[in-house]
Design a protein around this motif. Sequence first.
Motif, PDB file in Angstrom:
ATOM      1  N   TYR A 101       0.836  -1.207   0.000  1.00 46.04           N
ATOM      2  CA  TYR A 101       0.000   0.000   0.000  1.00 46.04           C
ATOM      3  C   TYR A 101       0.868   1.253   0.000  1.00 46.04           C
ATOM      4  O   TYR A 101       0.591   2.221  -0.709  1.00 46.04           O
ATOM      5  N   GLN A 102       1.932   1.242   0.783  1.00 50.92           N
ATOM      6  CA  GLN A 102       2.832   2.394   0.842  1.00 50.92           C
ATOM      7  C   GLN A 102       3.434   2.684  -0.526  1.00 50.92           C
ATOM      8  O   GLN A 102       3.612   3.851  -0.917  1.00 50.92           O
ATOM      9  N   ALA A 103       3.742   1.620  -1.279  1.00 53.14           N
ATOM     10  CA  ALA A 103       4.337   1.799  -2.603  1.00 53.14           C
ATOM     11  C   ALA A 103       3.353   2.408  -3.590  1.00 53.14           C
ATOM     12  O   ALA A 103       3.759   3.038  -4.575  1.00 53.14           O
ATOM     13  N   SER A 104       2.056   2.249  -3.321  1.00 56.37           N
ATOM     14  CA  SER A 104       1.047   2.726  -4.275  1.00 56.37           C
ATOM     15  C   SER A 104       0.412   4.052  -3.886  1.00 56.37           C
ATOM     16  O   SER A 104      -0.265   4.677  -4.702  1.00 56.37           O
ATOM     17  N   ASP A 105       0.608   4.501  -2.636  1.00 58.70           N
ATOM     18  CA  ASP A 105      -0.017   5.737  -2.175  1.00 58.70           C
ATOM     19  C   ASP A 105       1.048   6.660  -1.583  1.00 58.70           C
ATOM     20  O   ASP A 105       1.556   6.430  -0.484  1.00 58.70           O
ATOM     21  N   GLY A 106       1.365   7.710  -2.320  1.00 57.04           N
ATOM     22  CA  GLY A 106       2.390   8.656  -1.885  1.00 57.04           C
ATOM     23  C   GLY A 106       2.018   9.423  -0.639  1.00 57.04           C
ATOM     24  O   GLY A 106       2.884  10.019   0.017  1.00 57.04           O
ATOM     25  N   SER A 107       0.730   9.420  -0.277  1.00 57.82           N
ATOM     26  CA  SER A 107       0.289  10.135   0.922  1.00 57.82           C
ATOM     27  C   SER A 107       0.589   9.362   2.206  1.00 57.82           C
ATOM     28  O   SER A 107       0.524   9.915   3.301  1.00 57.82           O
ATOM     29  N   PHE A 108       0.901   8.058   2.046  1.00 56.12           N
ATOM     30  CA  PHE A 108       1.178   7.232   3.226  1.00 56.12           C
ATOM     31  C   PHE A 108       2.533   7.616   3.809  1.00 56.12           C
ATOM     32  O   PHE A 108       3.549   7.619   3.113  1.00 56.12           O
TER      33      PHE A 108
END
Length: 287
Positions: A101-108
């Motif tokens: 998920y972190q790799a796909s969402d820069g807001s994380f």
Amino acid sequence: MEDALKTQEIKMNTADLSSLSEKIVATAKKEAKGAKREELREFTPEEQTLFENFAVTKKIKKQIIHALENMTLTAYTGNVIITGDAGLDTVRMAKNLVKEYQASDGSFSGKLAKITGEKINQRNIKDVFEKLNNGGIIIEKANGMSEEKLYEMALNLNQENLGIVVIMEDTKKEITKLLEKQAMIADYFNIRIDLMEMDNNALVAYAKNYALALEYSIDELGTLALYTRIANMQSGNHVVTKDEVRDIIDEAIWKSKKSKIKNFVDVLFARRYDNEDMIVLKERDFM
């Protein structure tokens, strides 16, 4: 008068045809939408590495892909429940979900905490979530949370100004008890993955398919030896994975190549290959 009746009849037939046409189009769209829903995409190479050992059935693979596509920092949705018995490494599954998920969402933000249900009872949920804003938290043995703490978590998961991914982990039986404590919590955890282990028959079938892809087959005694290897590796605290099955086959192939003198005799007497010209792995290769 007759012409007027014919005209009216034509108009009625045209209307009927138009209505029928609309119904056909609507039905086609509905069927297409349903077919699209049933399609199951493949894992990306990165997802394959992280989740192949867990996706032992199509249903679980579908659940994992649904999680990857629906996890979100939006506080009141996109949170995950993972169930699984001891040995299935549900916590690693949770960590892998967060990693992808972190790799796909820069807001994380990358902030991630791990805590048990019992220990979080002693914490202020609001403070914990605010410190982890735009991050994630994994709650192990989640049914250790009290009814009051689950309610407190639900309240804090309904804050527009808070972004967090929450993953609760426990056995299926304990998660059922948790949801009986606070049924409303299910509204905030709209993603669920129910992990299960592969039985020995499924593991042996996977091993044979893996060997076949490498142009090897396994004879009857080799299959029995493979069953024994897998059974000896299974325990209450350990579940044999696809990775380990591949390692067994790779080792058997290595042993097969190493026994050059025996292989020469096999080739001489046409015992080295099966009817499909696949190299045969034998009992000795699994010992």
